[in-house]
Design a protein around this motif. Structure first.
Motif, PDB file in Angstrom:
ATOM      1  N   MET A   1      68.780  16.747  70.366  1.00  0.00           N
ATOM      2  CA  MET A   1      67.480  17.107  69.865  1.00  0.00           C
ATOM      3  C   MET A   1      67.637  17.627  68.434  1.00  0.00           C
ATOM      4  N   PRO A   2      66.810  17.156  67.504  1.00  0.00           N
ATOM      5  CA  PRO A   2      66.934  17.635  66.123  1.00  0.00           C
ATOM      6  C   PRO A   2      66.524  19.103  66.000  1.00  0.00           C
ATOM      7  N   THR A   3      67.031  19.737  64.971  1.00  0.00           N
ATOM      8  CA  THR A   3      66.716  21.134  64.710  1.00  0.00           C
ATOM      9  C   THR A   3      65.225  21.301  64.461  1.00  0.00           C
ATOM     10  N   ARG A   4      64.619  22.270  65.111  1.00  0.00           N
ATOM     11  CA  ARG A   4      63.215  22.578  64.860  1.00  0.00           C
ATOM     12  C   ARG A   4      63.144  23.498  63.649  1.00  0.00           C
ATOM     13  N   LEU A   5      62.477  23.016  62.620  1.00  0.00           N
ATOM     14  CA  LEU A   5      62.341  23.766  61.382  1.00  0.00           C
ATOM     15  C   LEU A   5      60.976  24.432  61.321  1.00  0.00           C
ATOM     16  N   PRO A   6      60.869  25.491  60.533  1.00  0.00           N
ATOM     17  CA  PRO A   6      59.563  26.148  60.419  1.00  0.00           C
ATOM     18  C   PRO A   6      58.549  25.225  59.748  1.00  0.00           C
ATOM     19  N   PRO A   7      57.274  25.359  60.119  1.00  0.00           N
ATOM     20  CA  PRO A   7      56.232  24.581  59.437  1.00  0.00           C
ATOM     21  C   PRO A   7      56.215  24.928  57.946  1.00  0.00           C
ATOM     22  N   ALA A   8      55.687  24.045  57.136  1.00  0.00           N
ATOM     23  CA  ALA A   8      55.694  24.220  55.678  1.00  0.00           C
ATOM     24  C   ALA A   8      55.054  25.532  55.238  1.00  0.00           C
ATOM     25  N   ASP A   9      54.052  26.005  55.942  1.00  0.00           N
ATOM     26  CA  ASP A   9      53.350  27.220  55.525  1.00  0.00           C
ATOM     27  C   ASP A   9      53.907  28.491  56.193  1.00  0.00           C
ATOM     28  N   PHE A  10      55.000  28.378  56.922  1.00  0.00           N
ATOM     29  CA  PHE A  10      55.596  29.512  57.628  1.00  0.00           C
ATOM     30  C   PHE A  10      56.467  30.304  56.662  1.00  0.00           C
ATOM     31  N   ILE A  67      80.569  30.698  49.236  1.00  0.00           N
ATOM     32  CA  ILE A  67      79.368  30.279  48.519  1.00  0.00           C
ATOM     33  C   ILE A  67      78.964  28.907  49.044  1.00  0.00           C
ATOM     34  N   PRO A  68      77.723  28.759  49.526  1.00  0.00           N
ATOM     35  CA  PRO A  68      77.290  27.480  50.103  1.00  0.00           C
ATOM     36  C   PRO A  68      77.419  26.328  49.112  1.00  0.00           C
ATOM     37  N   GLN A  69      77.859  25.190  49.633  1.00  0.00           N
ATOM     38  CA  GLN A  69      78.003  23.983  48.822  1.00  0.00           C
ATOM     39  C   GLN A  69      76.997  22.910  49.216  1.00  0.00           C
ATOM     40  N   SER A  70      76.255  23.162  50.288  1.00  0.00           N
ATOM     41  CA  SER A  70      75.257  22.195  50.745  1.00  0.00           C
ATOM     42  C   SER A  70      74.246  22.909  51.638  1.00  0.00           C
ATOM     43  N   ARG A  71      73.182  22.223  51.937  1.00  0.00           N
ATOM     44  CA  ARG A  71      72.123  22.756  52.797  1.00  0.00           C
ATOM     45  C   ARG A  71      72.479  22.495  54.258  1.00  0.00           C
ATOM     46  N   ASN A  72      72.230  23.484  55.103  1.00  0.00           N
ATOM     47  CA  ASN A  72      72.442  23.344  56.535  1.00  0.00           C
ATOM     48  C   ASN A  72      71.109  23.665  57.216  1.00  0.00           C
ATOM     49  N   GLU A  73      70.425  22.634  57.655  1.00  0.00           N
ATOM     50  CA  GLU A  73      69.101  22.813  58.264  1.00  0.00           C
ATOM     51  C   GLU A  73      69.180  23.670  59.529  1.00  0.00           C
ATOM     52  N   ASP A  74      70.327  23.670  60.190  1.00  0.00           N
ATOM     53  CA  ASP A  74      70.468  24.482  61.400  1.00  0.00           C
ATOM     54  C   ASP A  74      70.314  25.973  61.096  1.00  0.00           C
ATOM     55  N   LEU A  75      70.716  26.411  59.901  1.00  0.00           N
ATOM     56  CA  LEU A  75      70.527  27.809  59.509  1.00  0.00           C
ATOM     57  C   LEU A  75      69.039  28.141  59.480  1.00  0.00           C
ATOM     58  N   LEU A  76      68.234  27.293  58.869  1.00  0.00           N
ATOM     59  CA  LEU A  76      66.786  27.537  58.828  1.00  0.00           C
ATOM     60  C   LEU A  76      66.192  27.495  60.224  1.00  0.00           C
ATOM     61  N   GLY A  77      66.646  26.556  61.049  1.00  0.00           N
ATOM     62  CA  GLY A  77      66.170  26.483  62.429  1.00  0.00           C
ATOM     63  C   GLY A  77      66.509  27.735  63.205  1.00  0.00           C
ATOM     64  N   TYR A  78      67.695  28.269  62.975  1.00  0.00           N
ATOM     65  CA  TYR A  78      68.119  29.494  63.636  1.00  0.00           C
ATOM     66  C   TYR A  78      67.245  30.670  63.198  1.00  0.00           C
ATOM     67  N   LEU A  79      67.033  30.823  61.898  1.00  0.00           N
ATOM     68  CA  LEU A  79      66.210  31.924  61.392  1.00  0.00           C
ATOM     69  C   LEU A  79      64.780  31.822  61.915  1.00  0.00           C
ATOM     70  N   TYR A  80      64.263  30.619  61.974  1.00  0.00           N
ATOM     71  CA  TYR A  80      62.917  30.392  62.505  1.00  0.00           C
ATOM     72  C   TYR A  80      62.856  30.778  63.984  1.00  0.00           C
ATOM     73  N   ALA A  81      63.817  30.306  64.744  1.00  0.00           N
ATOM     74  CA  ALA A  81      63.838  30.616  66.179  1.00  0.00           C
ATOM     75  C   ALA A  81      63.950  32.119  66.410  1.00  0.00           C
ATOM     76  N   CYS A  82      64.796  32.794  65.647  1.00  0.00           N
ATOM     77  CA  CYS A  82      64.958  34.243  65.822  1.00  0.00           C
ATOM     78  C   CYS A  82      63.687  35.002  65.474  1.00  0.00           C
ATOM     79  N   GLN A  83      62.919  34.482  64.535  1.00  0.00           N
ATOM     80  CA  GLN A  83      61.680  35.154  64.159  1.00  0.00           C
ATOM     81  C   GLN A  83      60.581  34.903  65.192  1.00  0.00           C
ATOM     82  N   VAL A  84      60.531  33.701  65.720  1.00  0.00           N
ATOM     83  CA  VAL A  84      59.500  33.351  66.700  1.00  0.00           C
ATOM     84  C   VAL A  84      59.900  33.803  68.105  1.00  0.00           C
TER      85      VAL A  84
END
Length: 143
Positions: A1-10, A67-84
């Motif tokens: 299942m792909p990472t669930r990312l926050p909606p654009a306005d979140f 220091i990050p060298q690339s984007r990891n969408e799973d990080l955003l998905g994790y932060l979103y999940a922890c907030q919701v």
């Protein structure tokens, strides 16, 4: 299942992370993160570093403070999940368990799921002492 990312306005919140003085290396990590995560550009340097470390510990089982060298969408998905779904702030989990949590959230059974986790995850019992205290705390943390 792909990472669930926050909606654009979140708006991802840094509220649960410490905002202390940052040193030069924190600022370098934060600058690297802002380059790849414009969604977090409003975050304090130390909150970015703390979020990166927490994600590493809770998801990848190893905090990497390079220091990050690339984007990891799973990080955003994790932060979103922890907030919701704040119960995940207190667990080490694998992505399949996060998917399970989203299924409960979508079905409206998050509270029952959190109560079941309280029985299965000893760290929740040591943090909150009772199921009622856990639910009260999680409701305060949720968006």
């Amino acid at each position: 299942m792909p990472t669930r990312l926050p909606p654009a306005d979140f708006l991802l919140s840094e509220a649960r992370f410490d905002r202390e003085d940052s040193d030069d290396y924190d600022r370098q990590i934060a600058a690297g993160m802002r380059q790849f995560y414009p969604e977090l550009s409003h975050w304090h340097d130390t909150a970015l570093v703390a979020a990166l470390g927490e994600y590493g510990e809770n998801v990848e089982w190893s905090a990497d403070f390079s220091i990050p060298q690339s984007r990891n969408e799973d990080l955003l998905g994790y932060l979103y999940a922890c907030q919701v779904m704040p119960v995940y702030q207190f667990l080490h989990f694998e992505p399949k368990k996060l998917d399970e949590a989203w299924q409960h959230y979508d079905a409206g059974t998050s509270e029952a799921h959190a109560l079941a986790l309280f029985d299965r995850v000893p760290v929740l019992q040591s943090i909150f002492k009772t199921k009622g205290a856990m639910l009260e705390a999680l409701n305060r943390l949720a968006i």
